[in-house]
Design a protein around this motif. Structure first.
Motif, mmCIF file in Angstrom:
data_model
loop_
_atom_site.group_PDB
_atom_site.id
_atom_site.type_symbol
_atom_site.label_atom_id
_atom_site.label_comp_id
_atom_site.label_asym_id
_atom_site.label_seq_id
_atom_site.Cartn_x
_atom_site.Cartn_y
_atom_site.Cartn_z
ATOM 1 N N ARG A 1 11.861 5.266 30.142
ATOM 2 C CA ARG A 1 12.246 6.605 29.699
ATOM 3 C C ARG A 1 11.985 6.832 28.209
ATOM 4 O O ARG A 1 11.922 7.973 27.755
ATOM 5 N N MET B 1 9.479 9.454 26.992
ATOM 6 C CA MET B 1 9.794 10.883 26.906
ATOM 7 C C MET B 1 9.852 11.363 25.455
ATOM 8 O O MET B 1 9.632 12.552 25.179
ATOM 9 N N HIS B 2 10.118 10.456 24.537
ATOM 10 C CA HIS B 2 10.337 10.840 23.142
ATOM 11 C C HIS B 2 9.083 10.669 22.279
ATOM 12 O O HIS B 2 9.150 10.819 21.063
ATOM 13 N N ASN C 1 5.450 12.047 21.288
ATOM 14 C CA ASN C 1 4.688 13.294 21.338
ATOM 15 C C ASN C 1 3.184 13.028 21.339
ATOM 16 O O ASN C 1 2.705 12.057 20.768
ATOM 17 N N TRP D 1 9.225 14.472 34.538
ATOM 18 C CA TRP D 1 8.905 14.655 33.123
ATOM 19 C C TRP D 1 7.533 14.127 32.747
ATOM 20 O O TRP D 1 6.944 14.554 31.760
ATOM 21 N N ILE D 2 7.000 13.210 33.543
ATOM 22 C CA ILE D 2 5.684 12.698 33.188
ATOM 23 C C ILE D 2 4.591 13.745 33.413
ATOM 24 O O ILE D 2 3.508 13.678 32.852
ATOM 25 N N THR E 1 5.765 16.460 29.945
ATOM 26 C CA THR E 1 5.971 16.126 28.535
ATOM 27 C C THR E 1 4.718 16.302 27.685
ATOM 28 O O THR E 1 4.780 16.769 26.553
ATOM 29 N N TRP E 2 3.551 15.917 28.233
ATOM 30 C CA TRP E 2 2.327 15.944 27.413
ATOM 31 C C TRP E 2 1.290 16.891 28.008
ATOM 32 O O TRP E 2 0.085 16.616 28.008
#
Length: 482
Positions: free
Chosen positions: A3, A6-7, A9, A28-29, A32-33
């Motif tokens: 996880r 996730m942080h 960038n 989230w995968i 996120t990007w």
């Protein structure tokens, strides 16, 4: 899935392949990007599910997605505008009904070895950038769309082991770019389209285990890059004698390294020119061969082939240019085995079993020093086993059973390792590993016993007294193939 990712960038490339990650690929995968990720590789893990809000993946910048070799189930999501997608070796059971409509930018699509059923939508014909299409080992059905054979874009078409039916289009484009055609294990009928000769770069043609008919397609010999031909387990028939117009050409099949025409209805004598044309099998053996593959801007595609190797049906996931094999078994071929076979000094596998070949085993086979597997079983071959065959020091599998061979079985080198089943069904053979000793007067065709042989010890006892008695003992050696 860790996880802490996730942080982070602006990840451009994320490679978590070849681990033991399991469970669900989280939502989230995919979010996120969205504005930065171009390559994502989660292959060779143990993921079972994907957390999604839609079966159309949201990425706008992603070029390459590899989820192969996991345990993913259910419906396979389709990425929008991706260049390379690999979902192979999973447990996907379905896919969006019009999934090919999202392939406008896709160059490489591999969905092999899943449980996906259904038809290939017509929209695949609009995928003008598609170079590699691999849907092998699934449950797809329906007709093979003519655009897949006729079009100009595809380089690899692999529909192996599905349930496709119908015939193949004979309107192949003059600008055909196909280099690999693998339709093995379907229900395709009719003749092999002669217009495939327009595919000048064709290197692999595998249409084995279908219901195709016709005489042998000698015109394939004009394709100078052709390396693999698999026509086995079809309904081909007729002679294997070169047509008169082709007999003078010495360049036919010059790069051929694997030919499998087993389990058809070919008949008649075997033209000696077959073995005189295979220039790549005559070359001095080189153990640094190259892997047969196709390069794209995003992923390389490795060709595969399945052949009978040392008595087992084996799939080679990577095919080296040094892998050589000839399989003419299970036909109705007759006459002598041409002596020209001995010129194939870099051949690894020779299978001519279950035919009607007669005469002697060519001693020239002893020149094929790279031979690992030799199967001449269930023919009408006669005479002795040539001593020259003991020169085959790499030979791991030998089957001469079911013939009319006679005489002593050679004992030196590899021949000391073969078991009884290599020779069964030859009433005239004698010596180890058979229990029948040589010199038995019950068979006048056998060679006389060589009392100086290395593998038979004779001890003779003569007793004088009330009567005379003779004792005879022989020791036989049985060895197992290592």
């Amino acid at each position: 899935m860790p996880r802490f990712l996730m942080h982070i960038n602006h990840i451009h490339t994320l490679d978590l392949s070849n681990n033991i990650m399991q469970g669900t690929i989280p939502q989230w995968i995919w979010e996120t990007w969205d504005d930065s990720l171009t390559q994502l590789d989660l292959s060779n893990n143990m993921f079972t599910h994907m957390q999604l809000t839609s079966y159309l993946l949201p990425y706008s910048r992603l070029d390459s997605l590899d989820l192969s070799s996991n345990r993913l189930q259910g419906q396979a999501p389709m990425p929008n505008l991706l260049k390379a997608v690999d979902y192979s070796n999973n447990r996907f059971s379905s896919i969006m009904p019009n999934f090919t409509a999202y392939l406008s930018q896709t160059v490489y699509l591999k969905l092999s070895k899943n449980n996906i059923s259904g038809h290939i939508p017509d929209s695949v014909c609009d995928a003008s950038n598609l170079k590699v299409l691999d849907l092998s080992y699934n449950n797809f059905s329906g007709l093979i769309l003519s655009c897949l054979i006729e079009g100009r874009s595809l380089v690899v078409l692999n529909l192996r082991e599905n349930h496709f039916k119908g015939t193949l289009s004979d309107n192949v484009s003059d600008h055909c770019n196909l280099q690999t055609i693998d339709l093995h294990g379907n229900n395709i009928q009719g003749q092999l389209p002669r217009s495939l000769s327009n595919c000048a770069g064709l290197g692999i043609l595998d249409i084995g285990n279908n219901r195709m008919v016709g005489t042998f397609p000698f015109w394939l010999g004009r394709l100078s890059d052709l390396r693999i031909i698999v026509l086995g387990s079809n309904l081909f028939y007729g002679s294997l004698t070169y047509p008169a117009r082709d007999r003078k050409s010495r360049e036919y099949f010059s790069k051929l390294q694997i030919i499998d025409i087993a389990s058809n209805n070919f008949s008649g004598n075997l033209d000696p020119q077959w073995f005189e044309r295979f220039a790549s099998m005559m070359a001095k053996f080189n153990d640094t061969g190259n892997i047969l593959s196709h390069q794209t801007d995003y992923r390389d595609y490795h060709d595969t082939v399945a052949i009978t190797y040392k008595g087992q049906y084996v799939t080679f996931e990577e095919v080296l240019t040094t892998l050589t094999s000839i399989d003419f078994s299970n036909n109705a071929l007759e006459g002598d085995i041409p002596e020209s076979v001995g010129s194939l000094v870099s051949l690894h596998i020779l299978n001519m079993s279950h035919n009607a070949f007669k005469g002697r085993i060519p001693a020239q086979i002893g020149e094929m020093r790279q031979l690992e597997s030799l199967d001449l079983s269930w023919n009408k071959l006669s005479g002795e086993i040539p001593q020259e065959l003991t020169n085959l020091t790499f030979l791991g599998t030998l089957d001469l059973s079911g013939n009319r061979l006679d005489g002593r079985i050679p004992q030196s080198r590899q021949f000391a390792t073969f078991e009884i089943n290599s020779y069964e069904g030859n009433a005239g053979l004698c010596g180890p590993p058979l229990s029948k000793p040589c010199g038995d007067s019950s068979n006048p065709n056998e060679a006389p016993l060589n009392t100086s042989g290395d593998h038979v010890d004779i001890v003779l006892f003569l007793f004088v007294g009330v009567g005379f008695g003779v004792g005879f003992t022989a020791e036989h050696f049985l060895s197992k193939v290592v």
